[in-house]
Write a protein that holds these residues in place. Structure first.
Motif, PDB file in Angstrom:
ATOM      1  N   PRO A   1     -55.063  -2.620  20.817  1.00  0.00           N
ATOM      2  CA  PRO A   1     -54.036  -1.580  20.724  1.00  0.00           C
ATOM      3  C   PRO A   1     -54.529  -0.468  19.808  1.00  0.00           C
ATOM      4  CG  PRO A   1     -53.409  -3.539  19.480  1.00  0.00           C
ATOM      5  CD  PRO A   1     -54.603  -3.902  20.287  1.00  0.00           C
ATOM      6  N   PRO A   2     -54.091   0.735  20.075  1.00  0.00           N
ATOM      7  CA  PRO A   2     -54.557   1.813  19.214  1.00  0.00           C
ATOM      8  C   PRO A   2     -54.195   1.499  17.777  1.00  0.00           C
ATOM      9  CG  PRO A   2     -52.784   2.573  20.669  1.00  0.00           C
ATOM     10  CD  PRO A   2     -53.157   1.202  21.095  1.00  0.00           C
ATOM     11  N   GLY A   3     -55.138   1.747  16.892  1.00  0.00           N
ATOM     12  CA  GLY A   3     -54.923   1.388  15.496  1.00  0.00           C
ATOM     13  C   GLY A   3     -53.885   2.284  14.869  1.00  0.00           C
ATOM     14  N   ILE A   4     -53.389   1.833  13.754  1.00  0.00           N
ATOM     15  CA  ILE A   4     -52.385   2.618  13.051  1.00  0.00           C
ATOM     16  C   ILE A   4     -53.127   3.596  12.154  1.00  0.00           C
ATOM     17  CG2 ILE A   4     -50.428   2.515  11.481  1.00  0.00           C
ATOM     18  CD1 ILE A   4     -50.254  -0.505  12.447  1.00  0.00           C
TER      19      ILE A   4
ATOM     20  N   ARG B   1     -54.852 -14.926  22.550  1.00  0.00           N
ATOM     21  CA  ARG B   1     -54.615 -15.387  23.909  1.00  0.00           C
ATOM     22  C   ARG B   1     -55.472 -14.510  24.806  1.00  0.00           C
ATOM     23  NH1 ARG B   1     -49.202 -15.159  22.181  1.00  0.00           N
ATOM     24  NH2 ARG B   1     -48.726 -17.160  21.199  1.00  0.00           N
ATOM     25  N   PRO B   2     -56.090 -15.138  25.814  1.00  0.00           N
ATOM     26  CA  PRO B   2     -57.018 -14.379  26.655  1.00  0.00           C
ATOM     27  C   PRO B   2     -56.390 -13.099  27.187  1.00  0.00           C
ATOM     28  CG  PRO B   2     -57.049 -16.692  27.239  1.00  0.00           C
ATOM     29  CD  PRO B   2     -55.999 -16.549  26.201  1.00  0.00           C
ATOM     30  N   ALA B   3     -55.099 -13.161  27.537  1.00  0.00           N
ATOM     31  CA  ALA B   3     -54.461 -11.978  28.100  1.00  0.00           C
ATOM     32  C   ALA B   3     -54.545 -10.819  27.115  1.00  0.00           C
ATOM     33  CB  ALA B   3     -53.009 -12.276  28.420  1.00  0.00           C
ATOM     34  N   GLN B   4     -54.387 -11.168  25.849  1.00  0.00           N
ATOM     35  CA  GLN B   4     -54.383 -10.150  24.814  1.00  0.00           C
ATOM     36  C   GLN B   4     -55.797  -9.650  24.554  1.00  0.00           C
ATOM     37  OE1 GLN B   4     -52.452 -11.719  21.390  1.00  0.00           O
ATOM     38  NE2 GLN B   4     -52.695  -9.838  20.219  1.00  0.00           N
TER      39      GLN B   4
ATOM     40  N   TYR C   1     -43.993  -7.815  23.106  1.00  0.00           N
ATOM     41  CA  TYR C   1     -45.300  -7.490  22.520  1.00  0.00           C
ATOM     42  C   TYR C   1     -45.135  -6.570  21.331  1.00  0.00           C
ATOM     43  CZ  TYR C   1     -47.766  -8.910  26.749  1.00  0.00           C
ATOM     44  OH  TYR C   1     -48.288  -9.597  27.776  1.00  0.00           O
TER      45      TYR C   1
ATOM     46  N   ASP D   1     -51.400 -16.382  28.496  1.00  0.00           N
ATOM     47  CA  ASP D   1     -50.463 -15.876  27.502  1.00  0.00           C
ATOM     48  C   ASP D   1     -49.257 -16.827  27.500  1.00  0.00           C
ATOM     49  OD1 ASP D   1     -49.470 -14.198  25.601  1.00  0.00           O
ATOM     50  OD2 ASP D   1     -49.602 -12.376  26.827  1.00  0.00           O
ATOM     51  N   THR D   2     -48.464 -16.795  26.482  1.00  0.00           N
ATOM     52  CA  THR D   2     -47.277 -17.659  26.440  1.00  0.00           C
ATOM     53  C   THR D   2     -46.033 -16.791  26.311  1.00  0.00           C
ATOM     54  OG1 THR D   2     -47.635 -17.887  24.088  1.00  0.00           O
ATOM     55  CG2 THR D   2     -48.372 -19.699  25.470  1.00  0.00           C
TER      56      THR D   2
ATOM     57  N   GLY E   1     -49.155  -2.032  18.212  1.00  0.00           N
ATOM     58  CA  GLY E   1     -49.205  -1.134  17.061  1.00  0.00           C
ATOM     59  C   GLY E   1     -47.874  -1.218  16.344  1.00  0.00           C
ATOM     60  N   GLN E   2     -47.206  -0.099  16.214  1.00  0.00           N
ATOM     61  CA  GLN E   2     -45.935  -0.098  15.497  1.00  0.00           C
ATOM     62  C   GLN E   2     -44.740  -0.227  16.442  1.00  0.00           C
ATOM     63  OE1 GLN E   2     -46.971   3.507  13.413  1.00  0.00           O
ATOM     64  NE2 GLN E   2     -46.596   2.514  11.456  1.00  0.00           N
TER      65      GLN E   2
END
Lengths: 244, 784
Positions: free
Chosen positions: B394-397, B385-388, A24, A68-69, A27-28
């Motif tokens: 995710p916390p932004g940069i 993807r649904p999981a995502q 994954y 997910d893949t 972010g960074q």
């Protein structure tokens, strides 16, 4: 009453995963969630995936459920190649074969219990009625309540009813008791076990609570993105016997 | 049986009803404006067409000195001519019993029920006896005249009593304008119709005519007909035939409709464009917040298309509510507005026309804009993807903002840094919101600028250029000594004389019919202004042109222009364009009076004079002028200003008033939605801060501070944008009758800024109330 036994093992696995990896981008930061997982799951068995948080079990569950893949490796369910990033066939797979239960229930807040279940039965091929599904989880008295009018345990049972109403071959539960107290958690697990027993649904439950492992046919231990070991429960206990 | 997913739709809509309402209002206003403008324009055009057709408005007109009636047969024989109407026309002075000031009228011989330019009788009947007249309805109204009333007219120098037997409207005089005036003044100028015989006898036109109108067969070559008519009329003092395009009433009406058309194409376009942009942004963000629900639906096997359709339906409901109410509003306003214009233009009836295409366009534009916003946002969520999608984003940069890097960091509190970093991280989203607010601010300005402009034009036109108290025109060109006669009248302080010659100016293939005005050099009452509004000295030779006329004829200072004089011997000469002058109304040429007299090869001859008058003696001066037979008309400056303001108020300003109200609603809708969306997007974060011990005021500051900063930046940008749109409108609206300068008073800017600020404050308060009710416990329990 179908009960899992050696026969099922001999009929061949329903899921076959080989060399699964998943990376994954958060972010960074890059996170290696799976580092090469091999796993077979058999029709009708009750599997508990046990491991600390961040060990990759949710990632595996999401891949098994077509949410997910994998980054690499192969995973198949019957005729479906789940490692392909093909939205249409994934959608079809989820719609026909998989039921999900999430830690935070993911009920639609603007729909009642009955309607939340109907949301799924309306697009399934051979579903139960929402009433049957809710009766299965013991909520026939609460069918017209909205999520906010129900306790966490009740909400999770609605989520289970919603997941099983389509009569899926596979029931995937991600920390179903994670947000619940012990007593309610036991009640929810009991429902899940009953669905597995009575409908013969292959069931995978994720938890980091080792106690729960006792109700499984097999326990898959996860650690650091890998399957650490797999144990077979010779003495499966019922959910009501659990205590934590 | 309603599907569960559709129930979700309705309940979600109900949940976000105030936001949905705000969006629907934006749609309503843009659709309403669109339909109002286009139905009004369409109705007026349809009415004009049918009025012209039903009352046989002529296609070619010509004025001449005097021709015998048999010439009519030869006119009729011209190929392409359908019907010919010969007639007698005269400018007459009236003596209205209860009105002190001089009143003029154009007396026209009645052409009967089957002739061209037929009368639409409002009251009474046609004239039969020699002393009977029908007067134009607005003139009758202005003087409260009714059939049976009597008044006096000076016909060919003889005072004669007339009896009013009817009031009427005519397609030829939709706009009834005194020569040289741009605005109708029904109290002081009107049109009336008399029997042909009676009027002919009064003006020695028995068996003769001094004016004619003809209609063309379909497909006729109008230039050929004009050339033939000019040939036939030349021996009889013809002043040059012209088509409907140059007919005064038609030209004014057309230009006004064209300006309306410009407004009707610009305002709704701008409104639709801006509303579309806003819908796109607002709906996009609204749907983006449903990311988790999109994922859940997908997890249970709903396809992307099904999910998309679900959210699209949600948007559709909002837009459809907006479109339906907007259509109703637009039709209603269009009806009201068409009614006002019908009165203003003296149409006998109104053909209200609502084109289905207009509604379809407005609907399609709204749907497309909203739909695109929704599709884009849903697609983004659905393609995850649904999981995502089910995981919190995710916390932004985040980075240090440039404001901090500039070294201002130690002056900024932690919450202020949060605000600035958030704006910077969501640069695109912040920019879109800022643009949305700026546009809303801009359109408010476009509604306001015409109001300020009108005041400015009055000031330039009547305060700097035409500064006379009265202007007097003679019935025929008069000898120079007339100047002294006027000078000796009581109350007259200063006199400047002028000569007006009707001409056609030609440059290459371009030509324009107008007048050349000969003026006294060094005049103080009448002044010509340059582009910077400084007085321009008259050159001893050559001609000055209105800048817009020079543009029409593609002329520059130093070029030669061909002048075809349209009276007397009709000489054709060349003149040098000596320079250009700035004028906002009308276009003409200007020369030194003596130079014009030389040009015309005539002695010192005058057409009229401008007077400055002691206001205390104005009334007695009017009375004196009224008694002078050679004076054709008197116009007062104050009256001209009043007429100007009245016309502006009745036409343009109503539009802009409605547009302003709509702009205000749109701006509120945008800002309110931005605030609400920000609350939903950041509710969890803010609740966490509350848990950490932040006060309500502090988290309100973090949320609303962002909106505040965006609003403060949006206002100057919006004002700039609005200014630019004003210039665009002004540019589009210029024609030979009017050039509207862009004048924006500080109060216009202030008003636009204030509306945006107040919208922001009200939205902030509404959001603040919800912020106070944040459920802290629920926040801690949920995944985010």
């Amino acid at each position: 009453m179908a009960h899992f036994g050696q026969n099922n093992l001999r009929s061949g696995p329903i899921f076959v995963a080989r060399g699964l990896t998943k990376v994954y981008q958060m972010g960074q930061v890059q996170v290696q969630a799976l580092r090469g997982v091999d796993l077979d799951l058999y029709p009708g068995e009750f599997v508990v995936l046990l491991g600390p948080s961040g060990s990759g079990k949710s990632t595996l569950l999401n891949i098994l459920g077509g949410l997910d893949t994998p980054t690499s490796g192969s995973v198949r369910y019957a005729d479906y190649d789940l490692s392909l990033d093909d939205d249409a066939s994934m959608t079809q797979y989820r719609r026909s074969h998989v039921g999900f239960v999430f830690q935070f229930y993911n009920l639609i807040p603007s729909l009642t219990a009955r309607e939340n279940v109907a949301l799924v039965t309306e697009i399934a091929e051979n579903p139960m009625t929402p009433e049957e599904a809710l009766a299965l989880v013991g909520l026939e008295q609460r069918m017209d309540h909205f999520p906010t009018q129900m306790s966490g345990g009740e909400q999770q049972r609605v989520a289970i009813a919603r997941a099983v109403a389509k009569r899926p071959q596979v029931l995937l539960c991600d920390e179903p008791t994670g947000a619940l107290d012990a007593q309610t958690g036991v009640m929810v697990l009991d429902v899940i076990a009953r669905v597995n027993r009575e409908l013969g649904t292959t069931t995978v439950v994720i938890t980091h609570n080792a106690v729960i492992a006792g109700i499984a046919d097999r326990v898959v231990y996860f650690g650091d993105g890998l399957v650490a070991r797999i144990e077979r429960n010779e003495h499966k206990i019922s959910a009501t016997e659990l205590q934590w | 049986m309603v599907k569960a997913i559709d129930r979700k739709l309705w309940r979600d809509l109900w949940q976000m009803k105030s936001q949905a309402l705000a969006i629907a209002l934006v749609v309503m206003c843009s659709v309403g404006t669109y339909i109002m403008f286009l139905t009004t324009l369409g109705s007026l055009r349809a009415t004009q067409d049918s009025y012209y057709r039903d009352y046989r408005f002529a296609g070619v007109f010509a004025t001449l000195k005097r021709a015998p009636e048999p010439l009519r047969q030869r006119l009729l024989a011209i190929s392409g001519v359908d019907q010919v109407e010969t007639r007698v026309m005269a400018n007459v002075r009236l003596d209205m019993p209860s009105f002190n000031e001089p009143v003029n009228a154009l007396m026209v011989s009645d052409s009967g029920p089957h002739g061209l330019n037929a009368l639409h009788l409002r009251e009474g009947r046609r004239p039969m006896r020699p002393d009977e007249v029908v007067v134009s309805t607005p003139f009758a109204k202005a003087h409260a005249l009714q059939p049976g009333d009597r008044f006096y007219a000076i016909l060919n120098g003889r005072r004669q009593a007339l009896t009013l037997v009817g009031t009427a409207l005519s397609p030829e005089f939709v706009q009834q304008l005194r020569p040289g005036s741009v605005f109708p003044d029904y109290k002081r100028y009107g049109v009336m119709w008399m029997g042909r015989r009676a009027l002919g006898q009064a003006y020695d036109m028995d068996g003769a005519f001094n004016d004619m109108a003809l209609s063309l067969r379909p497909g006729a070559d109008s230039q050929f007909v004009i050339d033939r008519v000019d040939e036939l009329l030349k021996p009889y003092g013809g002043l040059g035939a012209y088509t409907r395009r140059d007919q005064r009433s038609h030209r004014f009406l057309n230009q006004e409709l064209e300006q309306l058309g410009v407004l009707a194409s610009l305002f709704p376009g701008m409104f639709m464009g801006i509303a579309a942009f806003l819908l796109n942004v607002v709906i996009g963000r609204l749907v983006a917040m449903q990311r988790e629900q999109v994922a859940t639906l997908k997890a249970f096997g709903y396809s992307n298309i099904a999910v998309l359709w679900h959210f699209l339906k949600m948007v559709l409901v909002i837009v459809v509510v907006g479109v339906i109410s907007g259509t109703a509003l637009g039709v209603w306003l269009g009806h009201v507005l068409s009614g006002i214009y019908m009165e203003f233009y003296n149409f006998p009836y109104l053909k209200f026309s609502l084109q289905p295409g207009t509604v379809v366009e407005a609907t399609a534009a709204s749907l497309l804009a909203a739909g695109a916003g929704a599709v884009f946002a849903v697609w983004r969520s659905a393609n995850l993807r649904p999981a995502q999608a089910m995981r919190p984003e995710p916390p932004g940069i985040y980075r240090e903002s440039w404001v901090e890097k500039l070294g201002l960091r130690r002056w900024l509190s932690q919450p202020t840094r949060m605000i600035i970093r958030h704006i910077q991280r969501r640069a695109l989203k912040s920019t879109l919101t800022l643009l949305g607010i700026a546009m809303a601010c801009g359109i408010i300005l476009t509604g306001l600028f015409q109001r300020d402009t009108v005041g400015y034009m009055v000031n330039v036109q009547f305060g700097m250029a035409h500064r006379e108290d009265l202007s007097v025109t003679f019935t025929d060109p008069a000898a120079y000594r007339a100047r002294f006669d006027l000078q000796n009248l009581p109350g007259v302080q200063h006199v400047e004389v002028f000569r007006v010659v009707p001409v056609r100016l030609r440059h290459g293939h371009l030509s324009y019919r107008t007048g050349i005005r000969g003026m006294e050099p060094g005049g103080d009452i009448q002044r010509l202004l340059d582009a910077d509004l400084r007085p321009v000295a008259l050159p001893p030779d050559g001609i000055l042109l209105t800048d817009f006329l020079a543009k029409l004829l593609d002329l520059r200072a130093g070029d030669h222009v061909v002048v075809e004089v349209l009276e007397g011997n009709r000489p054709v000469r060349e003149a040098v364009v000596a320079g250009l002058v700035k004028e906002y109304m009308g276009v003409s040429g200007y020369m030194d009076l003596a130079a014009l007299n030389r040009f015309m090869q005539e002695g010192p001859v005058l057409s009229g004079a401008y007077l400055s008058v002691d206001s205390a003696q104005l009334a007695s001066l009017y009375a004196q002028l009224k008694g002078m037979p050679r004076i054709a008309g008197v116009a007062g400056r104050m009256q001209e200003i009043r007429n100007f303001n009245r016309v502006m108020n009745e036409t343009m300003l109503f539009f802009t008033y409605v547009a302003t109200v709509f702009a205000v609603i749109i701006s509120f809708g945008v800002i309110y939605n931005s605030a609400r969306i920000a609350l939903t997007e950041r509710g969890g974060e803010l609740a966490s801060l509350r848990v950490l011990g932040f006060t309500r005021a502090e988290i309100a500051y973090i949320l609303l501070g962002e909106l505040g900063i965006l609003t403060l930046f949006a206002i100057p940008l919006g004002l700039l944008l609005g200014e630019w749109m004003c210039y665009y409108i002004a540019h589009k609206m210029q024609n030979d009758l009017f050039r509207v300068p862009v004048v924006l008073m500080p109060r216009a800017y202030a008003f636009a800024a204030l509306v945006v600020l107040v919208s922001a404050i009200l939205s902030g308060l509404a959001v603040r109330r919800r912020l106070d009710q944040l459920d802290l416990i629920a926040v801690l329990k949920t995944a985010e």
